[in-house]
Design a protein around this motif. Structure first.
Motif, PDB file in Angstrom:
ATOM      1  N   SER A   1       0.811  -1.173   0.223  1.00  0.00           N
ATOM      2  CA  SER A   1       0.137   0.070   0.111  1.00  0.00           C
ATOM      3  C   SER A   1       1.097   1.613  -0.346  1.00  0.00           C
ATOM      4  N   LEU A   2       0.560   2.718  -0.690  1.00  0.00           N
ATOM      5  CA  LEU A   2       1.112   3.536  -0.652  1.00  0.00           C
ATOM      6  C   LEU A   2       0.761   4.614   0.375  1.00  0.00           C
ATOM      7  N   THR A   3       1.912   4.934   1.155  1.00  0.00           N
ATOM      8  CA  THR A   3       1.789   6.158   1.810  1.00  0.00           C
ATOM      9  C   THR A   3       1.807   6.910   1.819  1.00  0.00           C
ATOM     10  N   ARG A   4       0.122   8.237   2.719  1.00  0.00           N
ATOM     11  CA  ARG A   4       0.585   9.392   2.508  1.00  0.00           C
ATOM     12  C   ARG A   4       1.531  10.040   1.681  1.00  0.00           C
ATOM     13  N   GLU A   5       2.566  10.398   2.857  1.00  0.00           N
ATOM     14  CA  GLU A   5       4.029  10.979   1.690  1.00  0.00           C
ATOM     15  C   GLU A   5       4.075  10.273   0.455  1.00  0.00           C
ATOM     16  N   GLN A   6       4.149   8.980   0.104  1.00  0.00           N
ATOM     17  CA  GLN A   6       4.349   8.979  -1.137  1.00  0.00           C
ATOM     18  C   GLN A   6       3.267   9.796  -2.384  1.00  0.00           C
ATOM     19  N   VAL A   7       1.955  10.071  -1.324  1.00  0.00           N
ATOM     20  CA  VAL A   7       0.769  10.088  -2.273  1.00  0.00           C
ATOM     21  C   VAL A   7       1.217  12.221  -2.818  1.00  0.00           C
ATOM     22  N   GLU A   8       1.494  11.892  -1.350  1.00  0.00           N
ATOM     23  CA  GLU A   8       1.919  13.902  -1.736  1.00  0.00           C
ATOM     24  C   GLU A   8       3.054  13.830  -2.938  1.00  0.00           C
ATOM     25  N   LYS A   9       4.194  12.879  -1.855  1.00  0.00           N
ATOM     26  CA  LYS A   9       5.452  12.669  -3.363  1.00  0.00           C
ATOM     27  C   LYS A   9       5.293  13.272  -5.283  1.00  0.00           C
TER      28      LYS A   9
ATOM     29  N   ALA B   1       3.541  15.924  -9.647  1.00  0.00           N
ATOM     30  CA  ALA B   1       2.311  16.090 -10.916  1.00  0.00           C
ATOM     31  C   ALA B   1       2.016  17.891 -10.493  1.00  0.00           C
ATOM     32  N   ARG B   2       2.002  18.623 -10.500  1.00  0.00           N
ATOM     33  CA  ARG B   2       2.194  19.886  -9.666  1.00  0.00           C
ATOM     34  C   ARG B   2       0.231  19.998  -9.436  1.00  0.00           C
ATOM     35  N   LEU B   3      -0.082  18.555  -8.624  1.00  0.00           N
ATOM     36  CA  LEU B   3      -0.893  18.499  -8.209  1.00  0.00           C
ATOM     37  C   LEU B   3      -1.269  19.740  -6.443  1.00  0.00           C
ATOM     38  N   ARG B   4      -2.171  20.295  -5.936  1.00  0.00           N
ATOM     39  CA  ARG B   4      -2.473  21.027  -5.066  1.00  0.00           C
ATOM     40  C   ARG B   4      -3.752  20.006  -4.543  1.00  0.00           C
ATOM     41  N   LEU B   5      -3.263  18.766  -3.451  1.00  0.00           N
ATOM     42  CA  LEU B   5      -5.167  17.824  -3.067  1.00  0.00           C
ATOM     43  C   LEU B   5      -4.792  19.004  -1.524  1.00  0.00           C
ATOM     44  N   SER B   6      -6.207  18.249  -1.006  1.00  0.00           N
ATOM     45  CA  SER B   6      -6.530  19.099   0.379  1.00  0.00           C
ATOM     46  C   SER B   6      -6.217  17.886   0.604  1.00  0.00           C
ATOM     47  N   ASP B   7      -6.563  17.489   2.442  1.00  0.00           N
ATOM     48  CA  ASP B   7      -6.335  16.966   3.109  1.00  0.00           C
ATOM     49  C   ASP B   7      -7.266  15.755   2.649  1.00  0.00           C
ATOM     50  N   ALA B   8      -8.278  15.743   2.610  1.00  0.00           N
ATOM     51  CA  ALA B   8      -9.115  14.593   2.202  1.00  0.00           C
ATOM     52  C   ALA B   8      -8.577  14.387   0.779  1.00  0.00           C
ATOM     53  N   GLU B   9      -8.949  15.123  -0.166  1.00  0.00           N
ATOM     54  CA  GLU B   9      -8.393  14.792  -1.357  1.00  0.00           C
ATOM     55  C   GLU B   9      -7.448  13.745  -1.108  1.00  0.00           C
TER      56      GLU B   9
ATOM     57  N   GLN C   1      -7.545   4.658  -3.278  1.00  0.00           N
ATOM     58  CA  GLN C   1      -7.371   5.022  -4.442  1.00  0.00           C
ATOM     59  C   GLN C   1      -6.263   4.269  -4.773  1.00  0.00           C
ATOM     60  N   LEU C   2      -5.052   5.162  -4.993  1.00  0.00           N
ATOM     61  CA  LEU C   2      -3.741   4.746  -5.506  1.00  0.00           C
ATOM     62  C   LEU C   2      -3.406   3.141  -4.682  1.00  0.00           C
ATOM     63  N   SER C   3      -3.450   2.996  -3.766  1.00  0.00           N
ATOM     64  CA  SER C   3      -3.703   1.808  -3.051  1.00  0.00           C
ATOM     65  C   SER C   3      -4.224   0.688  -3.275  1.00  0.00           C
ATOM     66  N   ALA C   4      -5.163   1.205  -3.908  1.00  0.00           N
ATOM     67  CA  ALA C   4      -5.799  -0.610  -4.360  1.00  0.00           C
ATOM     68  C   ALA C   4      -5.872  -0.361  -6.124  1.00  0.00           C
ATOM     69  N   ILE C   5      -5.106   0.777  -7.064  1.00  0.00           N
ATOM     70  CA  ILE C   5      -4.272   0.269  -7.998  1.00  0.00           C
ATOM     71  C   ILE C   5      -3.305  -0.566  -8.004  1.00  0.00           C
ATOM     72  N   VAL C   6      -2.987  -0.498  -6.797  1.00  0.00           N
ATOM     73  CA  VAL C   6      -1.150  -0.791  -6.826  1.00  0.00           C
ATOM     74  C   VAL C   6      -1.763  -2.413  -6.602  1.00  0.00           C
ATOM     75  N   GLY C   7      -2.796  -2.456  -5.622  1.00  0.00           N
ATOM     76  CA  GLY C   7      -2.982  -4.099  -5.680  1.00  0.00           C
ATOM     77  C   GLY C   7      -3.515  -4.917  -6.234  1.00  0.00           C
ATOM     78  N   TYR C   8      -4.222  -3.820  -7.147  1.00  0.00           N
ATOM     79  CA  TYR C   8      -4.766  -5.006  -8.950  1.00  0.00           C
ATOM     80  C   TYR C   8      -3.511  -4.902  -9.150  1.00  0.00           C
ATOM     81  N   ILE C   9      -3.088  -4.612  -9.235  1.00  0.00           N
ATOM     82  CA  ILE C   9      -1.411  -4.314 -10.014  1.00  0.00           C
ATOM     83  C   ILE C   9      -0.712  -5.782  -9.618  1.00  0.00           C
ATOM     84  N   GLU C  10      -0.306  -5.873  -8.396  1.00  0.00           N
ATOM     85  CA  GLU C  10      -0.104  -6.980  -7.791  1.00  0.00           C
ATOM     86  C   GLU C  10      -0.295  -7.845  -8.065  1.00  0.00           C
TER      87      GLU C  10
END
Length: 96
Positions: A2-10, A15-23, A30-39
């Motif tokens: 699973s991805l960590t919050r820090e990895q998603v922040e990076k 990607a030059r995206l400004r995401l709120s805490d909720a986002e 969602q990205l952790s689920a996608i990585v899980g499907y790839i695994e």
């Protein structure tokens, strides 16, 4: 994995995206689920599968380059707001 919050922040920073805490929370889930499907796909036995460049077998998809009759010049010029019988007439944009 699973991805960590820090990895998603990076990733969002790259990607030059400004995401709120909720986002960030949503994206981390969602990205952790996608990585899980790839695994899950990595668990498949693909030893007997032939490698391929495309999912669908393609051959030359371009048509033959043949000269064909076109629309008559008079028909094309009939749709122009202004023409001189040979070409479209357009207003001068760079001066006289």
């Amino acid at each position: 994995m699973s991805l960590t919050r820090e990895q998603v922040e990076k990733v969002s920073l790259l990607a030059r995206l400004r995401l709120s805490d909720a986002e960030l929370e949503t994206m981390t889930t969602q990205l952790s689920a996608i990585v899980g499907y790839i695994e899950q796909l990595a668990e498949l036995d693909t030893d007997s599968i032939q490698p391929m460049a495309h999912a669908v077998e393609l051959h030359n998809v371009f048509r033959a380059d043949e000269v064909k009759p076109s629309v008559a010049r008079s028909e094309m010029l009939a749709n122009a707001p202004s023409a001189d019988g040979e070409c479209y007439l357009v207003p001068a944009v760079l001066g006289d």
